[in-house]
Design a protein around this motif. Structure first.
Motif, PDB file in Angstrom:
ATOM      1  N   ILE A 182     -10.197   0.321 -69.891  1.00  0.00           N
ATOM      2  CA  ILE A 182      -8.853   0.866 -69.759  1.00  0.00           C
ATOM      3  C   ILE A 182      -8.917   2.378 -69.583  1.00  0.00           C
ATOM      4  N   SER A 183      -8.072   2.906 -68.715  1.00  0.00           N
ATOM      5  CA  SER A 183      -8.051   4.349 -68.474  1.00  0.00           C
ATOM      6  C   SER A 183      -7.274   5.055 -69.577  1.00  0.00           C
ATOM      7  N   VAL A 184      -7.511   6.346 -69.708  1.00  0.00           N
ATOM      8  CA  VAL A 184      -6.759   7.143 -70.679  1.00  0.00           C
ATOM      9  C   VAL A 184      -5.271   7.091 -70.344  1.00  0.00           C
ATOM     10  N   HIS A 185      -4.952   7.168 -69.062  1.00  0.00           N
ATOM     11  CA  HIS A 185      -3.556   7.129 -68.621  1.00  0.00           C
ATOM     12  C   HIS A 185      -2.861   5.850 -69.092  1.00  0.00           C
ATOM     13  N   ASP A 186      -3.474   4.702 -68.802  1.00  0.00           N
ATOM     14  CA  ASP A 186      -2.850   3.429 -69.156  1.00  0.00           C
ATOM     15  C   ASP A 186      -2.765   3.247 -70.666  1.00  0.00           C
ATOM     16  N   PHE A 187      -3.799   3.704 -71.350  1.00  0.00           N
ATOM     17  CA  PHE A 187      -3.783   3.555 -72.807  1.00  0.00           C
ATOM     18  C   PHE A 187      -2.695   4.415 -73.439  1.00  0.00           C
ATOM     19  N   MET A 188      -2.563   5.675 -73.000  1.00  0.00           N
ATOM     20  CA  MET A 188      -1.558   6.555 -73.591  1.00  0.00           C
ATOM     21  C   MET A 188      -0.155   6.004 -73.356  1.00  0.00           C
ATOM     22  N   LYS A 245       4.212   0.950 -77.389  1.00  0.00           N
ATOM     23  CA  LYS A 245       4.020  -0.071 -78.422  1.00  0.00           C
ATOM     24  C   LYS A 245       3.917   0.478 -79.843  1.00  0.00           C
ATOM     25  N   LYS A 246       3.506   1.741 -79.974  1.00  0.00           N
ATOM     26  CA  LYS A 246       3.300   2.293 -81.310  1.00  0.00           C
ATOM     27  C   LYS A 246       4.228   3.464 -81.602  1.00  0.00           C
ATOM     28  N   ALA A 247       4.186   4.484 -80.751  1.00  0.00           N
ATOM     29  CA  ALA A 247       4.940   5.713 -81.017  1.00  0.00           C
ATOM     30  C   ALA A 247       6.438   5.460 -81.099  1.00  0.00           C
ATOM     31  N   LYS A 248       6.967   4.692 -80.168  1.00  0.00           N
ATOM     32  CA  LYS A 248       8.415   4.442 -80.138  1.00  0.00           C
ATOM     33  C   LYS A 248       8.905   3.701 -81.378  1.00  0.00           C
ATOM     34  N   ILE A 249       8.022   2.946 -81.988  1.00  0.00           N
ATOM     35  CA  ILE A 249       8.384   2.197 -83.191  1.00  0.00           C
ATOM     36  C   ILE A 249       8.296   3.057 -84.443  1.00  0.00           C
ATOM     37  N   LEU A 305      -8.093   0.389 -84.067  1.00  0.00           N
ATOM     38  CA  LEU A 305      -7.381  -0.739 -84.669  1.00  0.00           C
ATOM     39  C   LEU A 305      -5.885  -0.537 -84.454  1.00  0.00           C
ATOM     40  N   PRO A 306      -5.199  -1.503 -83.963  1.00  0.00           N
ATOM     41  CA  PRO A 306      -5.619  -2.897 -83.754  1.00  0.00           C
ATOM     42  C   PRO A 306      -6.186  -3.217 -82.376  1.00  0.00           C
ATOM     43  N   CYS A 307      -6.247  -2.216 -81.473  1.00  0.00           N
ATOM     44  CA  CYS A 307      -6.565  -2.518 -80.072  1.00  0.00           C
ATOM     45  C   CYS A 307      -8.023  -2.918 -79.841  1.00  0.00           C
ATOM     46  N   GLY A 308      -8.959  -2.243 -80.521  1.00  0.00           N
ATOM     47  CA  GLY A 308     -10.369  -2.523 -80.283  1.00  0.00           C
ATOM     48  C   GLY A 308     -10.885  -1.965 -78.976  1.00  0.00           C
ATOM     49  N   TYR A 309     -10.209  -0.901 -78.465  1.00  0.00           N
ATOM     50  CA  TYR A 309     -10.629  -0.308 -77.197  1.00  0.00           C
ATOM     51  C   TYR A 309     -11.838   0.621 -77.366  1.00  0.00           C
ATOM     52  N   ILE A 310     -11.937   1.259 -78.514  1.00  0.00           N
ATOM     53  CA  ILE A 310     -13.057   2.150 -78.827  1.00  0.00           C
ATOM     54  C   ILE A 310     -13.512   1.870 -80.260  1.00  0.00           C
TER      55      ILE A 310
END
Length: 202
Positions: free
Chosen positions: A62-68, A74-78, A147-152
């Motif tokens: 996944i790119s930095v762009h797509d992840f951010m 999914k996280k910040a807005k909540i 966590l929870p993504c497991g991307y890094i």
């Protein structure tokens, strides 16, 4: 179980024995390495992970762009209030995705990110508070990537610091004559008139 390497065409691959399934031997194999040394080093890391967890984790590309964008939606807005959200959205659009968006998230290193922060602060001359918000945004996002993504597996921002500017020296205090007079009177020292004369002439 020993890690071995072999050449297939132009590239090298590592392999080692995994746990048996139904009594049959299984191998973990991965190729695409330019040298035997690279293959063995990667194989050693993979085997160490396998010995601990029983599996090999393949990190997504996944790119930095797509992840951010994902983190913001999914996280910040909540989690964050509107004022904080506007600040992070601006940082993501005007800095992170613009400067780092093309990179793979898993490829970012502490050195690369330190160089980036140094450039933004020392060369582009953003304020320390602005840089602090930028670093906070990255740190929070990368924590979510683990966590929870497991991307890094690790957060590279944990090792990044705001650099010191040359002009950020301890400010020098200018002492007035009245303060000097108070000090001299306190210690009952002589020569006050001579000091006053020099001060006024100077």
């Amino acid at each position: 179980m020993k890690v071995n390497a072999r050449k297939r065409g132009k590239y090298w691959q590592y392999y080692f024995e995994a746990a048996k399934i139904d009594g049959k031997r299984k191998r973990v194999i991965k190729g695409g390495f330019k040298t035997k040394k690279e293959a063995l080093e990667a194989g050693t890391r993979a085997k160490a992970e396998y010995d601990i967890s029983g599996q090999i984790t393949k990190l997504p590309d996944i790119s930095v762009h797509d992840f951010m964008c994902e983190w913001f939606e999914k996280k910040a807005k909540i989690q964050y209030k509107s004022a904080t959200l506007r600040k992070y959205e601006s940082i993501i659009n005007n800095h992170i995705n613009k400067d780092l968006g093309k990179f793979k998230l898993k490829s970012l290193t502490p050195i690369q990110l330190q160089d980036y922060i140094n450039y933004k602060y020392l060369e582009e001359d953003y304020s320390k508070s602005h840089i602090a918000h930028l670093m906070s945004c990255l740190n929070l996002a990368f924590t979510y990537a683990i966590l929870p993504c497991g991307y890094i597996k690790n957060n590279p921002m944990l090792y990044v610091k705001i650099p010191r500017k040359d002009q950020e020296e301890t400010p020098k205090k200018i002492v007035s004559f009245q303060e000097i007079e108070t000090i001299l009177n306190y210690f009952s020292l002589k020569g006050l008139e001579e000091i006053k004369l020099v001060w006024e002439v100077g």
